[in-house]
Design a protein around this motif. Structure first.
Motif, mmCIF file in Angstrom:
data_model
loop_
_atom_site.group_PDB
_atom_site.id
_atom_site.type_symbol
_atom_site.label_atom_id
_atom_site.label_comp_id
_atom_site.label_asym_id
_atom_site.label_seq_id
_atom_site.Cartn_x
_atom_site.Cartn_y
_atom_site.Cartn_z
ATOM 1 N N ASN A 185 41.998 44.897 36.085
ATOM 2 C CA ASN A 185 41.710 46.499 36.165
ATOM 3 C C ASN A 185 39.718 45.373 36.414
ATOM 4 N N GLY A 186 39.064 46.357 37.276
ATOM 5 C CA GLY A 186 37.869 46.412 37.140
ATOM 6 C C GLY A 186 36.823 45.663 35.822
ATOM 7 N N ILE A 187 35.807 44.973 35.311
ATOM 8 C CA ILE A 187 35.503 44.829 34.156
ATOM 9 C C ILE A 187 33.966 44.714 33.620
ATOM 10 N N GLU A 188 32.983 44.865 33.060
ATOM 11 C CA GLU A 188 31.896 44.469 32.817
ATOM 12 C C GLU A 188 31.215 43.229 32.309
ATOM 13 N N THR A 189 32.133 42.649 32.180
ATOM 14 C CA THR A 189 31.333 41.266 31.853
ATOM 15 C C THR A 189 32.693 40.299 30.932
ATOM 16 N N LEU A 190 33.174 38.934 31.626
ATOM 17 C CA LEU A 190 34.090 37.882 31.199
ATOM 18 C C LEU A 190 33.661 36.974 30.657
ATOM 19 N N ASN A 191 34.167 36.986 29.924
ATOM 20 C CA ASN A 191 33.709 36.327 28.004
ATOM 21 C C ASN A 191 34.717 35.476 28.356
ATOM 22 N N TYR A 192 34.562 34.436 29.262
ATOM 23 C CA TYR A 192 35.312 33.378 28.803
ATOM 24 C C TYR A 192 35.287 31.762 29.742
ATOM 25 N N SER A 193 35.484 30.973 28.534
ATOM 26 C CA SER A 193 34.733 29.482 29.313
ATOM 27 C C SER A 193 35.127 28.778 29.233
ATOM 28 N N ASN A 194 36.194 28.364 29.460
ATOM 29 C CA ASN A 194 37.180 27.526 29.514
ATOM 30 C C ASN A 194 36.975 26.543 31.422
ATOM 31 N N PRO A 195 35.849 26.057 31.586
ATOM 32 C CA PRO A 195 35.170 24.845 32.232
ATOM 33 C C PRO A 195 36.590 24.222 33.776
ATOM 34 N N LYS A 196 37.657 23.981 32.759
ATOM 35 C CA LYS A 196 38.965 23.220 33.301
ATOM 36 C C LYS A 196 39.811 24.656 33.931
ATOM 37 N N LEU A 197 39.489 25.879 34.171
ATOM 38 C CA LEU A 197 40.223 26.252 34.780
ATOM 39 C C LEU A 197 40.580 26.178 36.174
ATOM 40 N N ARG A 198 41.568 26.845 36.364
ATOM 41 C CA ARG A 198 42.465 26.007 37.722
ATOM 42 C C ARG A 198 42.760 27.441 39.143
ATOM 43 N N GLY A 199 42.956 28.663 38.004
ATOM 44 C CA GLY A 199 43.529 29.960 38.761
ATOM 45 C C GLY A 199 42.254 30.862 38.419
ATOM 46 N N LEU A 200 42.227 31.496 39.136
ATOM 47 C CA LEU A 200 41.235 32.548 38.701
ATOM 48 C C LEU A 200 41.876 34.314 40.224
#
Length: 739
Positions: free
Chosen positions: A367-382
């Motif tokens: 769903n639509g979000i206002e902010t993204l509080n996610y900090s994993n620099p090794k994220l492979r899929g978004l």
């Protein structure tokens, strides 16, 4: 179906009971894994039931339901049209449509009684015996929906039924009484006992055991791996289902866990799933086997284990086209995925993101979000699916340097996010954004890109640098189907063409057809738009060199010499699908001798042929799907000859405005199961030969009053021709085709 025959007969009897004229609700209640949906499908497809109702709809509700999407689903299935896609307008349109006939609507997997309260107003009661079926795990949902009707509460299978279902999956197509070796009988008994009579557990466990050697040692290990007795309503069911998951090699576990990235009960295109698996690097290479073939093999393995369900297959049943996952198995996916830090899901703004691991490989935003509080620099899929804006991701994308998959669906951006430029490890990029106008020149910097999908109704330019990416395998620039939409300018591929390209769709015709197309020798699927006469020679010449092409389409073509196109494929054995939406300046189809002989699917539109096309098409021995639409034939008579169309499975005849007579000779179309006739104002009589065609479904859309009178049940002059058809659906006459 094992153990539910009596229950099925009771439900069918309730549905077809002519003495009950009230609109009533039939509830099928039971815990997850009792196969409520399987039972309901058997009822829904019952011949008696199909003949007792005029309109049908099936929608899946699930835990995270959306009333607007549910209404859209019902509206689509009953062909209710509304002025706007709002809850109010759709509700009014559906209710108005359902008042016109006897309907059967299935609401599958209802978790909350609020669903019924919100949908109640769209199901009118006009005393014609209409019915609604609800499947649910919760008795209170059933009682709220209809307090006067006793729910069908499904039980677990008894020991005999459980053993039968288990053995049917361990030893398919064998005699249940003799299939199990005597020395394995005790192990079979223990395995059956630990499933507690739950059908889903018995099937999954049976499929797992079927992959093991028929030895005491192998079966003993499976028994030992089961932790204990099944506990109703607890986690024991997931433990049993997890046995099959634990038995997989590492790469197949990753493929299975990826189903957690999709919404519960969603129908998932198989090719999309395989492209995502490939981009993530899940599929292990094999000698002389393509990545796509490996992906389909993985899907087949998951389906054989009953961990996923194939909902739609290719024409020869060789490959899955659509698949889904049972909600309990979806729970298993999510559980295992979070346990292994495979994925995290943003459901809405109320989630406590502080508790997130911030170390998962995949991040899914529904769903639509206002902010993204996610900090994993090794994220492979978004995967940002059905979000209204990318504002929450602005300024943050650049920090995910290891992204290999990036998918935005439902975004309202007008410019390509510049931060994507730095994501040089991307292999999969998908962006659905209606206002998007241009794909910038830096797209060529994404040298690892394999899949590139852009959907925009305003797209004007795609940078030529896209075609310098040597790893490109799949490019889809198809626009959304809106009148104001336009196609991007023709590409200028130059000399550095992506020779690994297998799919190219939505590309505007231009000089590249003669200069570059012949070099794309690995193409398997090609879709071109805006093809004109001056492209015809170059196109014909180029197509002859694409001997791997399996699917070819032209959208919005004008006065193309069809002989040039058809003969280009005459010696090719790979071409299976041909979609031609063109205006022709000729009277007839080319001779059958120059037609590609292995065609399975043909769609012709806007042809304006004057000679009966059936004379040629019926000789295609492999043809299974045929659609003739929008004045593709302007003659008055059409004939399907004896023994013609030997393999045809589905036929659609739509908007042939001049057609007056249709003949079907004896033994024509012996395999036809689905027939759709639409917008035929001058066709008054069904062909006599239709009574010998083994149809399963007949759909009639906007036909004349005279035609509809003749096929009226029992009293119509033509009723005897179609009385053998189990399912007949009718969409009412439209004013412009009134006789």
């Amino acid at each position: 179906m094992v153990g539910f025959d009596d229950e099925m007969k009771k439900i069918v009897q309730e549905l077809v009971d002519i003495n009950n004229a009230n609109r009533s609700v039939i509830s099928i209640v039971g815990m997850g894994g009792l196969e409520k949906t399987t039972l309901t499908k058997s009822v829904y497809n019952n011949i008696e039931v199909k003949r007792s109702f005029r309109m049908f709809a099936w929608v899946i509700i699930s835990q995270q339901y959306n009333i607007l999407e549910i209404l859209k689903g019902i509206s689509s299935e009953v062909s209710a049209t509304s002025s706007a896609d709002t809850i109010r307008d759709l509700s009014v349109a559906i209710s108005k449509k359902l008042k016109k006939g006897k309907y059967l609507v299935v609401l599958d997997d209802v978790w909350n009684s609020d669903v019924w309260n919100e949908l109640l107003k769209v199901f009118p009661d006009v005393n014609n015996g209409s019915k609604v079926i609800i499947t649910t795990r919760f008795l209170n949902v059933a009682k709220i929906a209809d307090p006067t009707t006793k729910p069908h509460e499904l039980r677990c299978l008894d020991e005999k039924e459980s053993r039968e279902l288990f053995l049917r999956n361990v030893f398919p197509r064998q005699d249940i009484e003799t299939c199990c070796p005597t020395d394995l009988g005790e192990y079979a008994h223990q395995l059956v006992q630990r499933c507690g009579g739950l059908p889903l557990a018995l099937v999954v466990l049976g499929r797992l055991v079927s992959t093991k050697p028929q030895t005491k040692d192998a079966w003993r290990k499976v028994v030992k791996s089961m932790k204990g007795q099944f506990v109703e309503g607890g986690d024991r069911c997931l433990d049993i289902l997890a046995l099959s998951y634990n038995d997989f090699p590492y790469f197949l576990k990753s493929c299975f866990l990826y189903f957690g990235c999709f919404r519960e009960d969603m129908n998932i295109p198989a090719e999309t799933l395989i492209r995502l698996w490939s981009a993530e690097g899940f599929l292990p290479p094999k000698n002389s086997t393509t990545i796509e073939e490996i992906g389909f093999d993985c899907l087949k393995e998951l389906a054989q284990r009953y961990l996923i369900q194939v909902t739609e297959q290719e024409y020869d049943d060789s490959r899955a086209m659509m698949c889904r996952i049972h909600d309990l198995l979806h729970d298993l996916c999510i559980s295992k995925a979070k346990e292994t830090r495979f994925l995290e899901i943003y459901q809405n703004d109320t989630v406590d993101y502080e508790t997130m691991s911030n170390a998962a490989q995949q991040l899914i935003i529904f769903n639509g979000i206002e902010t993204l509080n996610y900090s994993n620099p090794k994220l492979r899929g978004l995967l940002y699916w059905h979000g209204k804006s990318l504002r929450a991701l602005k300024g943050q994308l650049g920090r995910f340097k290891y992204l290999t998959v990036l998918s935005f669906i439902g975004s309202d951006i007008s410019e390509f996010p510049s931060e994507i430029k730095s994501l040089d490890k991307l292999r999969y990029l998908e962006l659905h954004a209606w206002p998007l106008k241009e794909v910038p020149s830096w797209i060529g910097d994404l040298y690892n890109l394999q899949t590139f999908i852009i959907s925009s109704r305003m797209l004007e330019k795609v940078s030529d640098s896209l075609w310098t990416i040597g790893n490109l395998r799949y490019v889809d620039l198809s626009i959304s189907p809106l009148p104001i939409a336009r196609e991007a300018d023709p590409p200028n591929m130059g000399n550095n063409v992506p020779k690994n390209l297998q799919t190219l769709k939505g590309v505007k015709a231009g000089s590249w057809i003669g200069n570059t197309l012949p070099k794309l020798t690995n193409l398997c699927e090609l879709g071109i738009v805006r093809v004109y006469t001056d492209h015809a020679y170059a196109l014909s010449s180029s197509l002859q060199k694409l001997d791997r092409l399996a699917s070819f389409s032209i959208e919005n073509g004008y006065e193309i010499p069809l002989d040039n196109i058809i003969t280009a494929f005459s010696n090719q054995h790979c071409l299976k699908k041909l979609f031609l939406s063109v205006v022709l300046n000729r009277r007839q189809l080319p001779h059958i001798d120059v037609f590609p002989q292995h065609l399975v699917e043909v769609f012709l539109r806007f042809f304006g042929l004057e000679q009966d096309p059936m004379e040629t098409l019926e000789k295609l021995q492999c043809l299974r799907y045929l659609r003739l639409e929008n004045d593709s034939y302007k003659g008055k008579q059409m004939i399907c000859s004896a023994t013609g169309f030997p393999q045809l499975f589905s036929l659609t005849i739509g908007a042939l405005y001049t057609l007056e007579e249709w003949k079907i000779e004896e033994k024509a179309m012996p395999c036809l199961k689905y027939l759709h006739i639409a917008y035929g104002p001058k066709l008054k009589v069904l062909p006599e030969g239709l009574k010998s065609v083994p149809l399963h479904q007949l759909k009639l859309t906007h036909m004349s009053r005279e035609f509809m009178t003749r096929i009226k049940e029992k009293t119509g002059e033509d009723w005897y021709k179609i009385q053998h058809v189990p399912e007949i659906s009718i969409i009412k006459v439209s004013s412009f085709v009134l006789a």
